[in-house]
Write a protein that holds these residues in place. Structure first.
Motif, short mmCIF file in Angstrom:
data_model
loop_
_atom_site.label_atom_id
_atom_site.label_comp_id
_atom_site.label_asym_id
_atom_site.label_seq_id
_atom_site.Cartn_x
_atom_site.Cartn_y
_atom_site.Cartn_z
N VAL A 122 21.32 14.45 -1.85
CA VAL A 122 20.27 13.93 -2.74
C VAL A 122 20.21 14.77 -4.01
N ILE A 123 20.24 16.09 -3.88
CA ILE A 123 20.20 16.97 -5.05
C ILE A 123 21.35 16.64 -5.99
N ASP A 124 22.56 16.52 -5.44
CA ASP A 124 23.76 16.32 -6.25
C ASP A 124 23.88 14.92 -6.85
N HIS A 125 23.41 13.90 -6.14
CA HIS A 125 23.69 12.53 -6.57
C HIS A 125 22.48 11.72 -7.01
N VAL A 126 21.28 12.16 -6.65
CA VAL A 126 20.07 11.47 -7.11
C VAL A 126 19.36 12.33 -8.15
N GLY A 127 19.29 13.63 -7.88
CA GLY A 127 18.70 14.54 -8.85
C GLY A 127 17.83 15.59 -8.21
N GLU A 128 17.91 16.79 -8.76
CA GLU A 128 17.10 17.89 -8.27
C GLU A 128 15.62 17.55 -8.47
N GLY A 129 14.82 17.84 -7.47
CA GLY A 129 13.38 17.58 -7.53
C GLY A 129 12.98 16.21 -6.99
N THR A 130 13.94 15.45 -6.51
CA THR A 130 13.64 14.14 -5.93
C THR A 130 12.82 14.32 -4.65
N PRO A 131 11.73 13.58 -4.50
CA PRO A 131 10.97 13.66 -3.25
C PRO A 131 11.76 13.00 -2.11
N VAL A 132 11.85 13.71 -0.98
CA VAL A 132 12.55 13.17 0.19
C VAL A 132 11.68 13.36 1.43
N THR A 133 11.96 12.53 2.41
CA THR A 133 11.37 12.69 3.73
C THR A 133 12.51 12.92 4.70
N VAL A 134 12.42 14.00 5.46
CA VAL A 134 13.42 14.34 6.47
C VAL A 134 12.78 14.12 7.83
N ARG A 135 13.47 13.35 8.67
CA ARG A 135 12.99 13.10 10.02
C ARG A 135 14.09 13.49 11.01
N VAL A 136 13.70 14.14 12.08
CA VAL A 136 14.60 14.47 13.18
C VAL A 136 13.93 13.97 14.45
N LEU A 137 14.61 13.10 15.16
CA LEU A 137 14.02 12.49 16.35
C LEU A 137 15.06 12.27 17.42
N GLY A 138 14.61 12.26 18.65
CA GLY A 138 15.49 11.97 19.76
C GLY A 138 15.67 10.47 19.92
N THR A 139 16.85 10.07 20.38
CA THR A 139 17.11 8.66 20.65
C THR A 139 17.01 8.42 22.15
N ASP A 140 16.95 7.16 22.53
CA ASP A 140 16.85 6.81 23.95
C ASP A 140 18.06 7.24 24.76
N ASP A 141 19.22 7.39 24.09
CA ASP A 141 20.43 7.76 24.81
C ASP A 141 20.76 9.26 24.72
N GLY A 142 19.76 10.07 24.36
CA GLY A 142 19.93 11.51 24.39
C GLY A 142 20.51 12.14 23.14
N ARG A 143 20.77 11.37 22.13
CA ARG A 143 21.27 11.91 20.87
C ARG A 143 20.10 12.39 20.01
N THR A 144 20.44 13.09 18.94
CA THR A 144 19.46 13.47 17.94
C THR A 144 19.79 12.72 16.66
N ARG A 145 18.79 12.06 16.09
CA ARG A 145 18.96 11.29 14.85
C ARG A 145 18.30 12.06 13.72
N ILE A 146 19.05 12.22 12.63
CA ILE A 146 18.57 12.88 11.42
C ILE A 146 18.52 11.82 10.33
N GLU A 147 17.38 11.70 9.67
CA GLU A 147 17.20 10.72 8.59
C GLU A 147 16.68 11.43 7.34
N VAL A 148 17.24 11.07 6.19
CA VAL A 148 16.73 11.57 4.92
C VAL A 148 16.49 10.35 4.03
N THR A 149 15.25 10.16 3.62
CA THR A 149 14.85 9.02 2.79
C THR A 149 14.54 9.52 1.39
N ASP A 150 15.09 8.81 0.39
CA ASP A 150 14.80 9.12 -1.01
C ASP A 150 14.51 7.83 -1.76
#
Length: 125
Positions: A39-67
């Motif tokens: 996001v810093i490199d391609h959208v721009g420094e200072g862009t507001p983002v939301t980072v989410r880390v959550l478990g999935t039903d099949d035991g994986r970890t999902r990482i999401e970054v929204t901009d």
């Protein structure tokens, strides 16, 4: 267990994000920081983002970054050995079981899923 952080995508935010994720496996920390760096490199420094880390039903970890830029989509590049940039998504692609992008009219979420338990704490570490 779900973790959600709202922050500005700045170089200073990357080690802070790593600190917030200190109880998660290395792959989770690395993928999250690579997505924020993208996001810093391609959208721009200072862009507001939301980072989410959550478990999935099949035991994986999902990482999401929204901009707020639905147009700047990540690309999987083949960086040459002399290139200084262009390895972030290749690294994410190598670490993640799968990854993708969900686009909205005024935002996008880049996500990935890594194998294993959701956090070191859940493993009793």
């Amino acid at each position: 267990m779900t973790l959600e952080l709202r922050l500005l995508a700045t170089p200073k935010a990357v080690p802070e994000l790593r600190h917030h994720l200190r109880n998660h496996p290395y792959d989770v920390r690395l993928c999250a920081t690579e997505l924020v760096t993208n996001v810093i490199d391609h959208v721009g420094e200072g862009t507001p983002v939301t980072v989410r880390v959550l478990g999935t039903d099949d035991g994986r970890t999902r990482i999401e970054v929204t901009d707020p830029d639905s147009r700047a989509l990540p690309l999987l590049l083949r960086a040459a050995s002399t290139d200084e940039h262009g390895r972030g998504m290749a690294l994410l692609d190598a670490l993640a079981r799968r990854w993708g992008v969900e686009q909205g009219a005024d935002r996008k979420t880049v996500w990935c899923e890594v194998e294993g338990l959701n956090s070191l704490a859940e493993r009793g570490c």
